[in-house]
Design an enzyme around this catalytic site. Structure first.
Site, PDB file in Angstrom:
ATOM      1  N   CYS A 179       0.871  -1.181   0.000  1.00  0.00           N
ATOM      2  CA  CYS A 179       0.000   0.000   0.000  1.00  0.00           C
ATOM      3  C   CYS A 179       0.905   1.227   0.000  1.00  0.00           C
ATOM      4  CB  CYS A 179      -0.988  -0.022   1.165  1.00  0.00           C
ATOM      5  SG  CYS A 179      -0.272   0.247   2.802  1.00  0.00           S
TER       6      CYS A 179
ATOM      7  N   ARG B 194      -3.470  -0.512   5.343  1.00  0.00           N
ATOM      8  CA  ARG B 194      -4.053  -1.562   4.512  1.00  0.00           C
ATOM      9  C   ARG B 194      -3.140  -2.760   4.308  1.00  0.00           C
ATOM     10  NH1 ARG B 194      -5.511   2.418  -0.333  1.00  0.00           N
ATOM     11  NH2 ARG B 194      -3.613   3.372   0.525  1.00  0.00           N
TER      12      ARG B 194
ATOM     13  N   ASP C 210      -3.599 -26.704 -13.955  1.00  0.00           N
ATOM     14  CA  ASP C 210      -3.222 -26.938 -15.342  1.00  0.00           C
ATOM     15  C   ASP C 210      -3.061 -28.440 -15.555  1.00  0.00           C
ATOM     16  OD1 ASP C 210      -2.102 -27.151 -17.829  1.00  0.00           O
ATOM     17  OD2 ASP C 210      -0.600 -25.589 -17.531  1.00  0.00           O
TER      18      ASP C 210
END
Length: 203
Positions: free
Chosen positions: A7, A13, A125
Protein backbone atom coordinates in the site's frame (compact mmCIF):
# COMPACT_ATOMS: atom_id res chain seq x y z
CA UNK A 1 5.89 -19.18 -1.90
CA UNK A 2 6.65 -15.53 -1.14
CA UNK A 3 3.74 -13.03 -1.12
CA UNK A 4 4.27 -9.28 -0.86
CA UNK A 5 1.40 -6.92 0.03
CA UNK A 6 1.76 -3.25 -0.91
CA UNK A 7 0.00 0.00 0.00
CA UNK A 8 1.29 3.55 0.56
CA UNK A 9 2.42 4.07 4.14
CA UNK A 10 2.56 0.40 5.21
CA UNK A 11 0.73 1.29 8.42
CA UNK A 12 -2.89 0.50 7.47
CA UNK A 13 -4.05 -1.56 4.51
CA UNK A 14 -1.03 -3.69 3.60
CA UNK A 15 -0.20 -4.84 7.16
CA UNK A 16 -3.88 -5.58 7.78
CA UNK A 17 -3.94 -7.74 4.64
CA UNK A 18 -0.57 -9.31 5.46
CA UNK A 19 -1.63 -10.35 8.95
CA UNK A 20 -5.06 -11.56 7.89
CA UNK A 21 -3.57 -13.58 5.03
CA UNK A 22 -1.10 -15.23 7.40
CA UNK A 23 -3.90 -16.11 9.80
CA UNK A 24 -6.28 -17.51 7.14
CA UNK A 25 -3.66 -19.38 5.11
CA UNK A 26 -2.25 -20.99 8.25
CA UNK A 27 -5.74 -21.97 9.38
CA UNK A 28 -6.27 -23.57 5.94
CA UNK A 29 -3.09 -25.63 6.38
CA UNK A 30 -0.92 -23.62 3.99
CA UNK A 31 2.20 -23.30 6.12
CA UNK A 32 4.61 -22.94 3.19
CA UNK A 33 3.59 -19.36 2.32
CA UNK A 34 5.63 -16.39 3.56
CA UNK A 35 3.69 -13.11 3.60
CA UNK A 36 5.22 -9.66 4.12
CA UNK A 37 4.25 -6.08 3.34
CA UNK A 38 5.75 -2.74 2.35
CA UNK A 39 4.73 0.76 1.29
CA UNK A 40 5.43 2.86 -1.77
CA UNK A 41 5.83 5.85 0.55
CA UNK A 42 6.31 4.04 3.81
CA UNK A 43 6.36 5.65 7.24
CA UNK A 44 9.46 3.61 7.90
CA UNK A 45 9.74 2.03 11.33
CA UNK A 46 6.30 3.03 12.52
CA UNK A 47 3.76 0.59 13.91
CA UNK A 48 0.29 0.29 12.47
CA UNK A 49 -2.14 3.05 13.28
CA UNK A 50 -4.22 2.13 16.34
CA UNK A 51 -7.33 1.94 14.17
CA UNK A 52 -5.69 -0.44 11.67
CA UNK A 53 -4.28 -2.58 14.48
CA UNK A 54 -7.78 -2.80 15.97
CA UNK A 55 -9.09 -4.02 12.61
CA UNK A 56 -6.44 -6.74 12.49
CA UNK A 57 -7.38 -7.90 15.97
CA UNK A 58 -11.06 -7.76 15.06
CA UNK A 59 -10.45 -10.19 12.21
CA UNK A 60 -8.30 -12.56 14.25
CA UNK A 61 -4.80 -11.39 13.33
CA UNK A 62 -1.86 -10.10 15.39
CA UNK A 63 -0.56 -6.57 14.66
CA UNK A 64 1.96 -6.38 17.52
CA UNK A 65 5.24 -6.91 15.67
CA UNK A 66 4.62 -4.68 12.66
CA UNK A 67 7.20 -2.08 11.59
CA UNK A 68 6.65 -0.19 8.34
CA UNK A 69 9.06 -0.85 5.45
CA UNK A 70 9.75 1.00 2.23
CA UNK A 71 9.08 -0.98 -0.95
CA UNK A 72 12.26 -1.86 -2.83
CA UNK A 73 13.09 -3.43 -6.16
CA UNK A 74 14.58 -6.44 -4.38
CA UNK A 75 11.35 -7.10 -2.48
CA UNK A 76 9.40 -7.17 -5.74
CA UNK A 77 11.98 -9.37 -7.44
CA UNK A 78 11.84 -11.86 -4.57
CA UNK A 79 8.04 -12.07 -4.55
CA UNK A 80 6.15 -14.85 -6.31
CA UNK A 81 2.95 -12.84 -5.95
CA UNK A 82 2.41 -9.12 -5.29
CA UNK A 83 -0.97 -7.98 -3.95
CA UNK A 84 -1.64 -4.26 -3.79
CA UNK A 85 -4.27 -2.07 -2.19
CA UNK A 86 -5.07 -0.20 -5.43
CA UNK A 87 -4.47 -0.20 -9.16
CA UNK A 88 -2.14 2.78 -8.68
CA UNK A 89 0.05 0.71 -6.34
CA UNK A 90 0.04 -2.14 -8.85
CA UNK A 91 1.26 0.29 -11.51
CA UNK A 92 4.05 1.46 -9.21
CA UNK A 93 5.15 -2.13 -8.66
CA UNK A 94 5.24 -2.73 -12.42
CA UNK A 95 7.19 0.48 -12.95
CA UNK A 96 9.75 -0.60 -10.35
CA UNK A 97 10.13 -4.11 -11.81
CA UNK A 98 8.39 -4.35 -15.22
CA UNK A 99 8.47 -8.12 -15.42
CA UNK A 100 6.54 -8.29 -12.13
CA UNK A 101 3.40 -7.00 -13.87
CA UNK A 102 2.41 -10.59 -14.69
CA UNK A 103 2.31 -11.56 -11.02
CA UNK A 104 0.99 -8.28 -9.56
CA UNK A 105 -2.68 -7.72 -8.78
CA UNK A 106 -4.77 -5.66 -6.46
CA UNK A 107 -5.98 -7.84 -3.59
CA UNK A 108 -9.58 -7.53 -4.71
CA UNK A 109 -8.67 -8.29 -8.32
CA UNK A 110 -6.75 -11.44 -7.38
CA UNK A 111 -9.63 -12.69 -5.21
CA UNK A 112 -12.08 -11.98 -8.05
CA UNK A 113 -9.95 -13.82 -10.63
CA UNK A 114 -9.42 -16.83 -8.35
CA UNK A 115 -13.13 -17.05 -7.54
CA UNK A 116 -13.93 -17.03 -11.26
CA UNK A 117 -11.33 -19.67 -12.11
CA UNK A 118 -12.42 -21.87 -9.21
CA UNK A 119 -16.04 -21.69 -10.39
CA UNK A 120 -14.88 -22.66 -13.89
CA UNK A 121 -12.67 -25.47 -12.59
CA UNK A 122 -9.61 -23.82 -14.15
CA UNK A 123 -7.30 -23.37 -11.17
CA UNK A 124 -5.11 -26.35 -12.10
CA UNK A 125 -3.22 -26.94 -15.34
CA UNK A 126 -3.89 -30.52 -16.48
CA UNK A 127 -0.77 -30.38 -18.63
CA UNK A 128 1.50 -30.31 -15.60
CA UNK A 129 3.10 -33.70 -14.83
CA UNK A 130 2.70 -33.36 -11.06
CA UNK A 131 0.61 -30.37 -9.96
CA UNK A 132 0.64 -31.66 -6.37
CA UNK A 133 4.34 -30.79 -6.17
CA UNK A 134 3.47 -27.10 -5.82
CA UNK A 135 1.44 -25.33 -3.18
CA UNK A 136 -2.23 -24.48 -3.85
CA UNK A 137 -1.41 -20.77 -3.84
CA UNK A 138 1.45 -21.21 -6.33
CA UNK A 139 -0.76 -23.23 -8.66
CA UNK A 140 -3.53 -20.66 -8.35
CA UNK A 141 -1.07 -17.83 -9.02
CA UNK A 142 0.11 -19.58 -12.18
CA UNK A 143 -3.49 -20.13 -13.28
CA UNK A 144 -4.37 -16.49 -12.65
CA UNK A 145 -1.40 -15.33 -14.74
CA UNK A 146 -2.57 -17.52 -17.63
CA UNK A 147 -6.22 -16.56 -17.43
CA UNK A 148 -6.65 -13.21 -15.64
CA UNK A 149 -8.21 -11.67 -18.76
CA UNK A 150 -11.01 -14.24 -18.78
CA UNK A 151 -12.53 -13.09 -15.49
CA UNK A 152 -15.24 -10.47 -16.06
CA UNK A 153 -14.04 -7.06 -14.83
CA UNK A 154 -16.09 -5.10 -12.31
CA UNK A 155 -18.58 -2.61 -13.75
CA UNK A 156 -16.73 0.11 -11.82
CA UNK A 157 -12.90 -0.21 -11.98
CA UNK A 158 -12.72 1.32 -8.50
CA UNK A 159 -14.21 -1.92 -7.21
CA UNK A 160 -10.77 -3.50 -7.57
CA UNK A 161 -9.33 -0.99 -5.06
CA UNK A 162 -9.37 -0.75 -1.27
CA UNK A 163 -9.99 2.77 0.00
CA UNK A 164 -7.30 4.49 2.06
CA UNK A 165 -8.32 4.88 5.73
CA UNK A 166 -5.21 6.77 6.89
CA UNK A 167 -6.27 9.77 9.00
CA UNK A 168 -9.89 9.03 8.08
CA UNK A 169 -12.87 8.40 10.39
CA UNK A 170 -13.38 5.01 11.99
CA UNK A 171 -16.09 4.20 9.46
CA UNK A 172 -13.49 4.26 6.68
CA UNK A 173 -11.25 1.87 8.64
CA UNK A 174 -14.28 -0.37 9.12
CA UNK A 175 -14.94 -0.42 5.38
CA UNK A 176 -11.28 -1.04 4.50
CA UNK A 177 -11.18 -3.89 7.01
CA UNK A 178 -14.39 -5.34 5.62
CA UNK A 179 -13.09 -5.26 2.04
CA UNK A 180 -9.79 -6.88 3.02
CA UNK A 181 -11.57 -9.55 5.05
CA UNK A 182 -14.02 -10.23 2.21
CA UNK A 183 -11.24 -10.49 -0.38
CA UNK A 184 -9.09 -12.82 1.71
CA UNK A 185 -12.06 -15.06 2.49
CA UNK A 186 -12.83 -15.23 -1.24
CA UNK A 187 -9.20 -15.96 -2.06
CA UNK A 188 -8.76 -18.70 0.54
CA UNK A 189 -12.12 -20.26 -0.31
CA UNK A 190 -10.98 -20.58 -3.93
CA UNK A 191 -7.73 -22.21 -2.82
CA UNK A 192 -9.43 -24.91 -0.80
CA UNK A 193 -11.86 -25.99 -3.52
CA UNK A 194 -11.38 -29.65 -4.50
CA UNK A 195 -9.84 -28.78 -7.88
CA UNK A 196 -6.91 -27.06 -6.12
CA UNK A 197 -6.56 -28.93 -2.87
CA UNK A 198 -6.48 -32.36 -4.41
CA UNK A 199 -9.49 -33.47 -2.39
CA UNK A 200 -12.48 -35.49 -3.57
CA UNK A 201 -13.42 -34.63 -7.12
CA UNK A 202 -10.05 -33.17 -8.00
CA UNK A 203 -8.89 -33.71 -11.55
Amino acid sequence: MNVLVVCTGNVCRSPMAEQMLIERLTAAGMHDVHVSSAGTGALVGRPMTPEAAAQSVRYGADPAAHSARQLTERMVQDADLVLTATRAHRAEVAQLVPRAARRAYTLREFARVLAFLAAEGDLDDPGLPDPSSRSPLQRATDAAARSRGLAPPPSDPNDDDILDPYRAPDAVYDEAGRLIDQSIDQLVSALVTPSVSGGPGAT
